[in-house]
Design a protein around this motif. Structure first.
Motif, short mmCIF file in Angstrom:
data_model
loop_
_atom_site.label_atom_id
_atom_site.label_comp_id
_atom_site.label_asym_id
_atom_site.label_seq_id
_atom_site.Cartn_x
_atom_site.Cartn_y
_atom_site.Cartn_z
N ASP A 15 0.97 -1.12 0.06
CA ASP A 15 -0.08 -0.03 0.15
C ASP A 15 0.58 1.23 -0.24
O ASP A 15 1.48 1.59 0.94
CB ASP A 15 -0.79 0.05 1.35
CG ASP A 15 -1.78 1.12 1.17
OD1 ASP A 15 -1.94 2.04 0.57
OD2 ASP A 15 -2.52 1.24 1.88
N TYR A 18 0.07 4.09 2.52
CA TYR A 18 0.60 3.74 3.68
C TYR A 18 1.97 3.78 3.91
O TYR A 18 2.67 4.64 4.92
CB TYR A 18 0.15 2.45 4.32
CG TYR A 18 0.93 1.71 5.27
CD1 TYR A 18 0.42 2.00 6.74
CD2 TYR A 18 2.08 0.79 5.15
CE1 TYR A 18 1.19 1.47 7.68
CE2 TYR A 18 2.70 0.48 6.27
CZ TYR A 18 2.28 0.59 7.31
OH TYR A 18 2.87 0.00 8.66
N ASN A 69 -1.53 -9.05 3.57
CA ASN A 69 -1.98 -9.22 2.34
C ASN A 69 -1.31 -8.39 1.43
O ASN A 69 -1.25 -7.33 1.35
CB ASN A 69 -3.57 -8.66 2.58
CG ASN A 69 -4.32 -9.53 3.08
OD1 ASN A 69 -4.57 -10.58 2.97
ND2 ASN A 69 -4.90 -9.04 4.34
N ASP A 74 2.77 -13.55 0.04
CA ASP A 74 2.10 -12.60 1.13
C ASP A 74 2.96 -12.65 2.32
O ASP A 74 4.00 -13.50 2.35
CB ASP A 74 0.56 -13.11 1.47
CG ASP A 74 0.54 -14.47 1.85
OD1 ASP A 74 1.62 -15.11 2.20
OD2 ASP A 74 -0.50 -14.92 1.78
N SER A 99 -0.85 -4.97 9.86
CA SER A 99 -2.12 -5.34 8.78
C SER A 99 -3.27 -4.61 9.42
O SER A 99 -3.60 -4.33 10.44
CB SER A 99 -2.16 -6.94 8.95
OG SER A 99 -3.33 -7.07 8.24
N SER A 100 -4.16 -4.57 8.19
CA SER A 100 -5.46 -3.98 8.36
C SER A 100 -6.61 -5.06 9.05
O SER A 100 -7.66 -4.84 9.16
CB SER A 100 -5.72 -3.23 7.20
OG SER A 100 -5.88 -4.01 6.48
N SER A 101 -5.66 -6.12 8.93
CA SER A 101 -6.84 -7.41 9.38
C SER A 101 -7.14 -7.63 10.80
O SER A 101 -6.10 -7.60 11.40
CB SER A 101 -6.21 -8.84 8.96
OG SER A 101 -7.02 -9.86 9.33
N ILE A 102 -8.31 -7.55 11.05
CA ILE A 102 -8.42 -7.60 12.62
C ILE A 102 -9.25 -8.98 12.78
O ILE A 102 -9.80 -9.23 13.82
CB ILE A 102 -9.78 -6.65 13.04
CG1 ILE A 102 -10.80 -6.53 12.11
CG2 ILE A 102 -9.01 -5.08 13.08
CD1 ILE A 102 -12.18 -5.73 12.53
N ILE A 121 -2.34 -3.58 14.52
CA ILE A 121 -3.43 -3.29 13.62
C ILE A 121 -3.19 -1.66 13.28
O ILE A 121 -3.09 -0.65 13.88
CB ILE A 121 -4.74 -3.45 14.39
CG1 ILE A 121 -4.65 -4.83 14.86
CG2 ILE A 121 -5.97 -3.28 13.51
CD1 ILE A 121 -5.77 -5.22 15.78
N LYS A 122 -3.41 -1.64 11.70
CA LYS A 122 -3.61 -0.58 11.13
C LYS A 122 -4.86 0.27 11.36
O LYS A 122 -5.76 -0.25 11.60
CB LYS A 122 -3.35 -0.86 9.73
CG LYS A 122 -2.18 -1.18 9.03
CD LYS A 122 -2.20 -1.21 7.54
CE LYS A 122 -1.10 -1.91 6.98
NZ LYS A 122 -1.02 -2.10 5.43
N PRO A 123 -4.95 1.60 11.64
CA PRO A 123 -3.59 2.28 11.23
C PRO A 123 -2.73 2.54 12.81
O PRO A 123 -3.25 2.20 13.92
CB PRO A 123 -4.02 3.85 11.47
CG PRO A 123 -5.76 3.55 12.24
CD PRO A 123 -6.03 2.10 12.01
N VAL A 124 -1.47 2.40 12.61
CA VAL A 124 -0.53 2.56 13.60
C VAL A 124 -0.59 4.15 14.00
O VAL A 124 -0.98 4.78 13.35
CB VAL A 124 0.81 2.30 13.31
CG1 VAL A 124 0.97 0.54 12.99
CG2 VAL A 124 1.30 2.72 12.09
N ASN A 125 -0.41 4.29 15.20
CA ASN A 125 -0.52 5.60 15.64
C ASN A 125 1.19 6.30 16.08
O ASN A 125 1.91 5.45 16.29
CB ASN A 125 -1.42 5.98 16.70
CG ASN A 125 -0.99 5.55 17.88
OD1 ASN A 125 0.20 5.75 18.55
ND2 ASN A 125 -1.80 4.93 18.61
#
Lengths: 137, 481
Positions: A15, A18, A69, A74, A99-102, A121-125
């Motif tokens: 991405d 990102y 992903n 992968d 990853s954005s996968s939860i 988990i995205k978004p990282v801060n």
């Protein structure tokens, strides 16, 4: 004023938006000297396998941020191959899955792997990212 | 004579004995005489003879009183008596006169009925038989018996009815497979053979064939019959017509399959929504954090421009999801006859440039199936996707040769598209091939939506897509409609 203590970090993610944002954060916060970016697992594992042939410690990152992903190869397949060569690389590497996968299945699977430090988990801060770099340094 | 003919018919049918009384004489019915085992010539039809020789002495006086009361005073009676048969044994009867009968005889003469007591048990058997027949008929269950010694099979009327054979039909043992649908003859043979040889009982659902060639679902239950020496001498069982139930079950199964596939597509969709939209929302959230965090206005403005990129990606993701939603809502009602030649012409026209530039050869053979009921837009989209994929992933060392054909296998229509392209490593990517946003090659045109949409379109109309591929050799997609 922070002093960057991490020499080289690595982002493996397809991405581009990102990647650019993280790059921006690292630059702004001066979190590390250099950054390696790969858009999928295949390119990055080839990089690591090539290093193995002629060991040059300065080319090995201290931190890896790995997406799951991705096209072509992968994150899972990368992890499988990376685990095999990790110990031959003469440097401690801390790997984070980002990853954005939860999906709990993904999270548990990643956390159960010894080569994975943590699952982000995205978004990282931004502060989270900062503390990871400080911790690893 | 008894005037009520209806009643007369009834008593003739059930073979009841009676006396019809006139002023001084009486007439004994043939049934009465026969029941006692005499010939009409053997007996004297006289009351004195009856009283002295036939009726049990203990009951003689009581009967005489009853008889004269009836004749002289019209007093009806009911009495149990024993009458000596020709073989010397006594048979028990119940004597009943008109008024004690359950039915009004409307006779102009007096009648004494001699109702044999055994008749009550007879009646019970008849009643059981009646219940048996009723339940057989109401449940469409026919009984049968196969006699190994006589090499014959016997069917009851209900079995003949179920199998649509006339009542006088003699079932054939030798050609018994003719009673089963072709694809179930083996099952029938197995059941009967195992039962005959090993005594294994069977209880199975089987497709049978009537004399009129109509196939129907039946439940066949059978078990071995043994003689005293424990040898199997036959098979006894029932056939039950369960066609209606089975059809319902099959429809139910189909409905359940459709629901399961819709559910799995919905689940898939939910996953796509959560995953694909999440990646954009997380980028948005990251960018706002960063905007807050940077100090200079220039940097903030620069970040704002990247919001444009996110917005574009978000839009394209949503339009892809939209496409998926549209597929979910299409139904079979939108099917029309689609001619593949026409579909092909439309597709070729729309990608004529890339066909020309890639120097692709496309061999088309729709001779086996020219048209089929489908959603035209889906057919175009499927053919377009498979063709463009075949060209997009062509082998770098050769011009693409693509063949597209239709055929029928096992009563199902197939469309096959094969190419000589770079192929796909099926061990690695087979499972993900039809996933959304999955690409397997470094190809600038790869988006990872085409095959996902294709698969969804095919499955929403009850079809399936299969793929065979070998790296560097080529790929074949097979669609079963």
């Amino acid at each position: 004023m922070k002093t960057s203590t991490v020499e080289l970090a690595c982002i493996i993610d397809d991405d581009s938006v990102y990647v650019n944002l993280v790059k921006k954060i690292i630059e702004t916060k001066k979190l590390c000297e250099n950054l390696l970016v790969f858009s999928d697992g295949k390119q990055s594992i080839e990089y690591f396998e090539a290093i193995l042939q002629n060991l040059e410690a300065e080319q090995i990152p201290e931190i890896i941020f790995l997406d799951l992903n991705m096209p072509v190869m992968d994150g899972w397949e990368f992890l499988e191959r990376f685990t095999k060569i990790k110990n031959k690389l003469d440097k401690a590497i801390t790997l984070y899955v980002v990853s954005s996968s939860i999906n709990p299945l993904d999270i548990n699977r990643a956390k159960s792997l010894s080569s994975v430090e943590d699952y982000l988990i995205k978004p990282v801060n931004i502060s989270e990212l900062e503390s990871i770099f400080t911790k690893t340094a | 004579m008894i005037k009520n003919t209806l009643f007369k018919n009834v008593i003739n049918d059930i073979d009841i004995g009676y006396w019809e009384l006139y002023d001084n004489t009486s007439n004994w019915s043939a049934a009465f005489i026969k029941k006692l085992g005499y010939n009409p010539d053997d007996v004297e039809i006289k009351l004195d003879y009856f009283l002295n020789d036939l009726i049990h002495p203990d009951q003689r006086d009581a009967f005489r009183d009853n008889f004269f009361n009836l004749v002289r005073h019209y007093l009806d009676f009911k009495q149990e008596i024993s009458i000596k048969c020709k073989n010397g044994e006594y048979k028990e009867f119940i004597c009943i006169t008109n008024d004690n009968l359950p039915v009004n005889v409307h006779g102009d003469s007096k009648v004494i009925f001699f109702n044999e007591k055994k008749y009550i048990t007879n009646k019970k058997v008849k009643k059981d038989n009646f219940y048996y027949q009723e339940s057989a008929e109401m449940t469409s269950t026919g009984s049968w018996y196969v006699d190994f010694k006589k090499q014959k099979s016997y069917w009851d009327d209900q079995t003949k009815k179920i199998l649509e054979y006339p009542e006088d039909y003699t079932p054939s043992l030798k050609d018994s497979s003719q009673y089963y649908a072709e694809d179930h003859q083996q099952l029938a043979a197995d059941c009967f053979f195992k039962c005959a040889m090993a005594g294994n009982p069977f209880d199975t659902e089987i497709k049978m064939l009537t004399s009129k060639g109509r196939e129907f679902w039946a439940k066949a239950i059978g078990k071995a019959v043994y003689n005293d020496d424990n040898e199997i001498i036959g098979i006894r069982g029932v056939f039950q017509d369960i066609d209606e139930e089975k059809s319902k079950a099959i429809t139910l199964q189909k409905t359940s399959d459709i629901i399961a596939s819709q559910n799995s597509r919905l689940f898939n969709f939910a996953h796509i929504v959560s995953h694909n939209l999440r990646s954009h929302s997380s980028n948005l959230s990251l960018i706002t954090q960063l905007i807050d965090d940077v100090n200079s206005i220039e940097e903030k403005l620069e970040l704002i421009t990247s919001i444009k990129d996110i917005s574009e990606s978000l839009n394209s993701t949503i339009s892809h999801l939209n496409e998926v939603v549209t597929i979910q809502t299409q139904t079979d009602q939108n099917r029309v006859e689609v001619c593949l030649e026409m579909t092909m012409a439309t597709v070729k026209k729309s990608i004529s440039r890339i066909i020309r530039e890639s120097n692709a050869t496309i061999n088309v053979d729709f001779s086996q199936v020219k048209c089929l009921p489908y959603i035209p837009a889906y057919m175009e989209s499927i053919v377009l996707n498979l063709l463009t994929n075949a060209i997009k992933y062509k082998h770098p060392e050769r011009d693409p040769v693509i063949s597209i054909k239709t055929y029928i296998k096992d009563k199902k229509t197939y469309l096959e598209v094969s190419d000589n392209g770079i192929g796909i490593d099926m061990d690695k990517f087979g499972k993900k091939l039809f996933g959304m946003y999955k690409t397997f090659h470094y190809n600038k045109d790869a988006v990872g939506i085409g095959l996902f949409i294709t698969k969804n379109q095919i499955e929403s109309l009850g079809g399936q897509i299969f793929v065979e591929s070998e790296v560097n050799k080529g790929t074949t997609f097979k669609i079963q409609f």
